[in-house]
Design a protein around this motif. Structure first.
Motif, PDB file in Angstrom:
ATOM      1  N   VAL A 225       0.571  -1.351   0.215  1.00  0.00           N
ATOM      2  CA  VAL A 225       0.043   0.193   0.207  1.00  0.00           C
ATOM      3  C   VAL A 225       0.738   1.368  -0.119  1.00  0.00           C
ATOM      4  O   VAL A 225       1.800   1.767   1.156  1.00  0.00           O
ATOM      5  N   LEU A 226       0.868   2.318  -1.168  1.00  0.00           N
ATOM      6  CA  LEU A 226       1.783   3.771  -1.394  1.00  0.00           C
ATOM      7  C   LEU A 226       1.018   4.831  -0.844  1.00  0.00           C
ATOM      8  O   LEU A 226      -0.482   4.769  -0.955  1.00  0.00           O
ATOM      9  N   ILE A 227       1.729   5.120  -0.600  1.00  0.00           N
ATOM     10  CA  ILE A 227       1.492   6.852  -0.646  1.00  0.00           C
ATOM     11  C   ILE A 227       2.998   7.847  -0.902  1.00  0.00           C
ATOM     12  O   ILE A 227       3.990   7.150  -0.586  1.00  0.00           O
ATOM     13  N   VAL A 228       2.399   8.620  -1.680  1.00  0.00           N
ATOM     14  CA  VAL A 228       3.241   9.267  -2.176  1.00  0.00           C
ATOM     15  C   VAL A 228       3.574  10.722  -2.437  1.00  0.00           C
ATOM     16  O   VAL A 228       1.507  11.313  -2.649  1.00  0.00           O
ATOM     17  N   SER A 229       4.317  11.394  -1.459  1.00  0.00           N
ATOM     18  CA  SER A 229       3.614  12.541  -0.952  1.00  0.00           C
ATOM     19  C   SER A 229       4.818  13.915  -0.381  1.00  0.00           C
ATOM     20  O   SER A 229       5.838  12.995  -0.077  1.00  0.00           O
ATOM     21  N   ARG A 230       4.705  15.117  -0.781  1.00  0.00           N
ATOM     22  CA  ARG A 230       4.950  16.219   0.118  1.00  0.00           C
ATOM     23  C   ARG A 230       4.675  15.946   1.602  1.00  0.00           C
ATOM     24  O   ARG A 230       3.574  15.837   1.945  1.00  0.00           O
ATOM     25  N   PHE A 231       6.184  16.324   2.513  1.00  0.00           N
ATOM     26  CA  PHE A 231       5.251  15.971   3.841  1.00  0.00           C
ATOM     27  C   PHE A 231       4.590  17.606   4.691  1.00  0.00           C
ATOM     28  O   PHE A 231       6.019  18.186   5.193  1.00  0.00           O
ATOM     29  N   SER A 232       3.598  17.694   3.998  1.00  0.00           N
ATOM     30  CA  SER A 232       2.839  18.973   4.543  1.00  0.00           C
ATOM     31  C   SER A 232       1.853  18.775   4.959  1.00  0.00           C
ATOM     32  O   SER A 232       0.884  18.508   4.299  1.00  0.00           O
TER      33      SER A 232
ATOM     34  N   PHE B 180       2.422  -4.564   3.616  1.00  0.00           N
ATOM     35  CA  PHE B 180       3.272  -3.118   3.583  1.00  0.00           C
ATOM     36  C   PHE B 180       3.315  -1.498   3.727  1.00  0.00           C
ATOM     37  O   PHE B 180       2.244  -1.815   2.425  1.00  0.00           O
ATOM     38  N   LEU B 181       2.996  -1.087   4.200  1.00  0.00           N
ATOM     39  CA  LEU B 181       2.842   0.216   3.972  1.00  0.00           C
ATOM     40  C   LEU B 181       3.966   1.248   3.146  1.00  0.00           C
ATOM     41  O   LEU B 181       5.304   1.202   4.960  1.00  0.00           O
ATOM     42  N   GLU B 182       3.752   2.149   2.679  1.00  0.00           N
ATOM     43  CA  GLU B 182       5.236   2.054   1.864  1.00  0.00           C
ATOM     44  C   GLU B 182       5.220   3.803   1.896  1.00  0.00           C
ATOM     45  O   GLU B 182       4.301   3.915   1.234  1.00  0.00           O
ATOM     46  N   VAL B 183       5.449   5.030   2.749  1.00  0.00           N
ATOM     47  CA  VAL B 183       5.921   5.761   2.436  1.00  0.00           C
ATOM     48  C   VAL B 183       6.726   6.691   2.115  1.00  0.00           C
ATOM     49  O   VAL B 183       8.089   7.243   2.598  1.00  0.00           O
ATOM     50  N   ALA B 184       6.983   7.389   0.515  1.00  0.00           N
ATOM     51  CA  ALA B 184       7.564   7.758  -0.196  1.00  0.00           C
ATOM     52  C   ALA B 184       7.383   9.601  -0.110  1.00  0.00           C
ATOM     53  O   ALA B 184       6.489  10.311  -0.159  1.00  0.00           O
ATOM     54  N   GLY B 185       7.815  10.217  -0.039  1.00  0.00           N
ATOM     55  CA  GLY B 185       8.291  11.856   0.090  1.00  0.00           C
ATOM     56  C   GLY B 185       9.018  12.668   0.765  1.00  0.00           C
ATOM     57  O   GLY B 185       9.993  11.847   1.315  1.00  0.00           O
ATOM     58  N   TYR B 186       9.452  13.478   1.110  1.00  0.00           N
ATOM     59  CA  TYR B 186       9.852  14.878   1.904  1.00  0.00           C
ATOM     60  C   TYR B 186       9.155  15.832   2.087  1.00  0.00           C
ATOM     61  O   TYR B 186       8.291  16.299   1.778  1.00  0.00           O
ATOM     62  N   GLY B 187       9.626  16.482   3.899  1.00  0.00           N
ATOM     63  CA  GLY B 187       9.267  17.908   3.316  1.00  0.00           C
ATOM     64  C   GLY B 187       8.826  18.356   5.033  1.00  0.00           C
ATOM     65  O   GLY B 187      10.174  16.833   6.203  1.00  0.00           O
ATOM     66  N   ASP B 188       8.691  19.808   5.615  1.00  0.00           N
ATOM     67  CA  ASP B 188       9.563  19.904   6.825  1.00  0.00           C
ATOM     68  C   ASP B 188       8.445  19.168   7.935  1.00  0.00           C
ATOM     69  O   ASP B 188       8.896  18.881   8.459  1.00  0.00           O
ATOM     70  N   ASP B 189       7.442  18.448   7.496  1.00  0.00           N
ATOM     71  CA  ASP B 189       7.257  18.012   8.783  1.00  0.00           C
ATOM     72  C   ASP B 189       7.118  16.213   8.906  1.00  0.00           C
ATOM     73  O   ASP B 189       6.706  15.579   9.324  1.00  0.00           O
ATOM     74  N   GLU B 190       8.102  15.450   8.173  1.00  0.00           N
ATOM     75  CA  GLU B 190       8.754  15.163   8.081  1.00  0.00           C
ATOM     76  C   GLU B 190       9.314  13.825   9.537  1.00  0.00           C
ATOM     77  O   GLU B 190       8.449  12.636  10.087  1.00  0.00           O
ATOM     78  N   THR B 191      10.227  14.848   9.841  1.00  0.00           N
ATOM     79  CA  THR B 191       9.736  14.251  11.925  1.00  0.00           C
ATOM     80  C   THR B 191       8.736  14.363  12.384  1.00  0.00           C
ATOM     81  O   THR B 191       8.969  12.712  13.241  1.00  0.00           O
TER      82      THR B 191
END
Length: 374
Positions: A198-205, A231-242
């Motif tokens: 199960v995939l998420i591709v997103s900016r982490f905002s 499995f859940l895979e979360v792909a992305g980047y952004g200010d809210d990653e941490t």
């Protein structure tokens, strides 16, 4: 004809808007239209240096007039396409240069017209007074200013046209039009047998993407996921990653991983079975179009007006009542547990995504460019 795209970054791996621009760049160049780019954040080395202009959006008017005037004049730019850039000083400069060099201005809004409702504005006395006087937020005023300056104001869906008119108090207008986003690749996926991903591709905002909701939904289905090997895979980047990593840890999630920025999301869609989107709002999300084209079945909250343009419920994906996490988990389990249904919907998703390929959307762009210069 020569075009100039203006946007924040031009690297296609940065997000959907960048992939749209790069797809149009390839298509236009193949039809004899030369494309140039102006940007102020991240460049892209596959675009020739003589076709790029790096600028500071905070520069004064004299600086912007000089740098854009020289670039537009030297490259004989006929049309400037602003990819969601509504900087007031830049718009004023481009308006002056349009009159001088006889080029046209097109503005593309890559969001739902009411996106401004979701952002809190910090207190600044001058902006506060303007809001009191006009009854409009800074973002509303910026969009209205862009609309008044440009020759064409492009929305992402037919449904957004009357909505924009109502929100901004605009009657029938030759300026308003809509064009869907094109898929950034021509080939659709042929894989039927997929990984149990199960995939998420997103900016982490989080103010827009609401990924915490997706993590809570995964918590609801994780017992089945562990038992069946999903499995859940979360792909992305952004200010809210941490913050999101800490939230996932606090939920004590199983069978999940954050895999970082997706430089080639095509490969992720191709091997994944299901794509999930829990956004508070979107324009016409590239990630859903991309997932469908690769036979990765999408599930999304019904939180933006253009979603029915993309998903036909229970045919090529699932539309879930906005922010009903129990119902979302139900649909997710339904397709995780029913391989024949998933395959049927994956095939339908690939077939319906054809209407968004670059040939179909590109032809609409060519028509627009031809008409704008009449």
């Amino acid at each position: 004809m020569n075009l100039l795209f203006i946007e924040s970054s031009i690297d296609p791996s940065r997000g959907g808007v960048q992939r749209v621009s790069y797809s149009l760049y390839d298509y236009f160049e193949s039809h004899g239209i030369s494309c140039y780019f102006a940007y102020y954040l991240v460049g892209y080395d596959k675009i020739a240096e003589n076709k790029k202009l790096f600028f500071s959006p905070n520069g004064n008017k004299k600086y912007l007039l000089s740098i854009f005037g020289e670039f537009i004049s030297k490259n004989k730019i006929d049309v400037v396409i602003l990819q969601g850039i509504h900087n007031g000083r830049l718009l004023s400069v481009l308006n002056s240069l349009r009159n001088k060099y006889h080029c046209k201005l097109i503005y593309c809004l890559h969001q739902t017209p009411d996106y401004y409702k979701y952002y809190k504005e910090g207190f600044r006395p001058k902006q506060f007074l303007k809001r009191l006087i006009t009854g409009k937020t800074y973002m509303q005023r910026a969009e209205l200013r862009a609309y008044k300056v440009v020759d064409k104001y492009i929305l992402l869906s037919r449904s957004y046209v009357p909505y924009f008119q109502n929100l901004f108090g605009i009657g029938e207008s030759y300026k308003l039009d809509y064009l869907e986003n094109p898929l950034p690749f021509n080939d659709t996926g042929n894989k039927i047998t997929k990984d149990k991903t199960v995939l998420i591709v997103s900016r982490f905002s989080e103010v827009q993407k609401n990924i915490k909701s997706a993590l809570r939904i995964w918590k609801k289905v994780e017992n089945v996921a562990v038992e069946e090997g999903w499995f859940l895979e979360v792909a992305g980047y952004g200010d809210d990653e941490t913050m999101l990593l800490e939230y996932a840890s606090a939920l004590d999630l199983k069978n999940y991983k954050f895999i970082g920025k997706a430089n080639n999301p095509l490969l992720l869609y191709e091997r994944s079975s299901i794509f999930v989107m829990t956004s508070f709002f979107e324009g016409l999300p590239m990630t859903i179009l991309e997932s469908q084209s690769m036979g990765c079945v999408p599930i999304a909250f019904n939180s933006f007006k253009s979603l029915p343009d993309i998903i036909e419920n229970e045919i090529n994906g699932f539309i879930v009542p906005a922010f009903d996490e129990e119902k979302f988990a139900y649909y997710l389990l339904k397709i995780m547990n029913n391989e024949p249904l998933r395959i049927k919907m994956a095939i339908a998703a690939r077939e319906t995504s054809v209407r968004f390929n670059i040939q179909n959307v590109g032809k609409k762009w060519l028509d627009l460019l031809e008409n704008i210069n009449d």
